[in-house]
Scaffold this active site. Structure first.
Site, PDB file in Angstrom:
ATOM      1  N   ASP A 137      32.941   3.480  35.334  1.00 16.97           N
ATOM      2  CA  ASP A 137      31.956   3.731  36.535  1.00 16.97           C
ATOM      3  C   ASP A 137      31.444   2.520  37.193  1.00 16.97           C
ATOM      4  O   ASP A 137      30.650   2.533  37.951  1.00 16.97           O
ATOM      5  CB  ASP A 137      30.755   4.662  36.124  1.00 16.97           C
ATOM      6  CG  ASP A 137      30.169   5.014  37.514  1.00 16.97           C
ATOM      7  OD1 ASP A 137      30.843   5.354  38.398  1.00 16.97           O
ATOM      8  OD2 ASP A 137      29.008   5.265  37.519  1.00 16.97           O
ATOM      9  N   CYS A 191      36.255  27.817  37.580  1.00 13.24           N
ATOM     10  CA  CYS A 191      34.842  28.355  38.372  1.00 13.24           C
ATOM     11  C   CYS A 191      34.950  29.729  38.932  1.00 13.24           C
ATOM     12  O   CYS A 191      34.149  30.353  39.079  1.00 13.24           O
ATOM     13  CB  CYS A 191      34.828  27.332  39.766  1.00 13.24           C
ATOM     14  SG  CYS A 191      34.365  25.502  39.178  1.00 13.24           S
ATOM     15  N   CYS A 197      26.192  26.538  41.540  1.00 14.45           N
ATOM     16  CA  CYS A 197      26.101  25.021  41.832  1.00 14.45           C
ATOM     17  C   CYS A 197      25.732  24.696  43.404  1.00 14.45           C
ATOM     18  O   CYS A 197      24.903  23.865  43.646  1.00 14.45           O
ATOM     19  CB  CYS A 197      27.232  23.933  41.414  1.00 14.45           C
ATOM     20  SG  CYS A 197      28.630  24.288  42.046  1.00 14.45           S
ATOM     21  N   CYS A 244      19.518  13.744  40.370  1.00 18.01           N
ATOM     22  CA  CYS A 244      19.260  15.229  40.507  1.00 18.01           C
ATOM     23  C   CYS A 244      20.264  15.722  39.780  1.00 18.01           C
ATOM     24  O   CYS A 244      21.344  15.579  39.660  1.00 18.01           O
ATOM     25  CB  CYS A 244      19.302  15.842  41.850  1.00 18.01           C
ATOM     26  SG  CYS A 244      19.214  17.412  42.349  1.00 18.01           S
ATOM     27  N   CYS A 247      22.767  20.937  40.432  1.00 15.89           N
ATOM     28  CA  CYS A 247      23.947  21.590  40.528  1.00 15.89           C
ATOM     29  C   CYS A 247      24.570  21.418  39.184  1.00 15.89           C
ATOM     30  O   CYS A 247      25.123  22.461  38.740  1.00 15.89           O
ATOM     31  CB  CYS A 247      24.896  21.055  41.519  1.00 15.89           C
ATOM     32  SG  CYS A 247      25.407  19.235  41.249  1.00 15.89           S
TER      33      CYS A 247
END
Length: 350
Positions: A137, A191, A197, A244, A247
């Site tokens: 990352d 999904c 989400c 956050c 989701c």
């Protein structure tokens, strides 16, 4: 080489990774077009670094042309409590699960380097001299797309990777190598018709399934966005003060998620549901000391306290008015603006 691959997967588990899969560096040709469309629409907001070196970010095989294989690693950080519980405690702040203890960059990179050194030695044992590069990352690498190409999971409608074994709670690391390794089958989108989400997002950050507008995403607004947050988005922040998980937590596949075995990913007690009043009182030195070793330290005291003040303004707690009032003349204008907004929200009410 198949024996070495099996040894590699076993060694990855030995050093602490939850899963290891292989893909080719050129396995994600769709990334460049998607990234360019994202940038052209301005959905990256202030994250100008996403546009930098786009030729690398969109094409891993260009990043390091000598690489022949990409080893994608999953690092589980599953919480042992429901991260949504704190959202009902309006005088407390919600911190994203991944940031409730040590900085994962440091923890994961040590494991990646350890695994990489093992791979070099194992290849040399078999008569091959190889090179590696490790990423977690911090470089222009499309980890999520590569993770799906390698079969770690699939990119869900929230754009994050989802796994049948780990749910949504895992970090990604990558080892690029000049060694030829047999690739694994790519992940399959599972999904279906689910929209959990998408529908849970408080700020409507998803223009469509599999698309994100960072400019409306709470994680972006509380971490990357500099200066005041737009008035129309402040109520949607609720009591989120860093990142956050809404989701991620809404995903039904989390029923298979596991609690992190790495203790450095277990939440510090004081970060599970910290009191907004105490966080708002932090000066720069206090902030740095309190968040030593934490990824939160990167955004600095001013941006963090700005977030805390938005949460105070959304709390409905009249007792927090004096806390906000003390910061109305803060030297940082974004903090002062957030404090004045918070006072106004608490005094006038809905």
């Amino acid at each position: 080489m198949s024996d070495l691959k099996a040894e590699l997967v076993a060694q990855a588990a030995e050093v602490g990774f939850s899963a290891a899969r292989i893909c080719r560096p050129d396995a994600v040709p769709e990334v460049m077009e998607r990234l360019q469309a994202f940038l052209d629409d301005g959905r990256h907001g202030q994250m100008g670094w996403l546009a930098d070196r786009v030729h690398w970010r969109g094409a891993p095989d260009v990043l390091w042309p000598e690489a022949r294989s990409v080893i994608m690693l999953a690092e589980n950080y599953g919480p042992d409590v429901d991260p949504r519980a704190v959202l009902e405690q309006k005088d407390r702040g919600a911190i994203s699960v991944y940031a409730q203890n040590k900085d994962y960059h440091d923890v994961a990179k040590k494991r990646l380097k350890r695994l990489g050194r093992w791979l070099i030695d194992a290849a040399r044992r078999d008569g091959d001299e190889i090179e590696i590069k490790v990423f977690v990352d911090t470089a222009p690498v499309p980890e999520k797309a590569l993770g799906m190409a390698a079969g770690l999971g699939w990119q869900g409608k929230h754009s994050n990777l989802v796994s049948r074994e780990l749910g949504s709670w895992f970090f990604l690391g990558a080892i690029f190598t000049t060694l030829e390794l047999e690739p694994d089958a790519a992940g399959i989108d599972r999904c279906g018709q689910c929209r959990a989400c998408l529908d849970v997002c408080p700020t409507d950050a998803f223009p469509a399934p599999y698309q994100v507008d960072a400019r409306r995403c709470i994680s972006y607004l509380t971490i990357e966005h500099k200066g005041p947050v737009a008035q129309e988005l402040r109520k949607g922040l609720g009591n989120h003060i860093y990142g956050c998980d809404d989701c991620l937590a809404a995903c039904p596949w989390n029923k298979f998620a596991q609690v992190a075995s790495e203790m450095k990913y277990h939440a510090r007690d004081e970060l599970l549901a910290p009191k907004l009043a105490e966080l708002a009182a932090l000066d720069d030195a206090g902030f740095r000391a309190f968040f030593s070793g934490s990824p939160i330290k990167r955004i600095g005291r001013n941006r963090f306290v700005r977030n805390v003040l938005y949460a105070i303004g959304n709390s409905g707690e009249a007792g927090l008015v004096p806390v906000a009032q003390r910061l109305c003349d803060d030297p940082d204008e974004a903090v002062a603006d957030a404090a004045r907004w918070a006072v106004g929200e608490l005094v006038t009410g809905p």
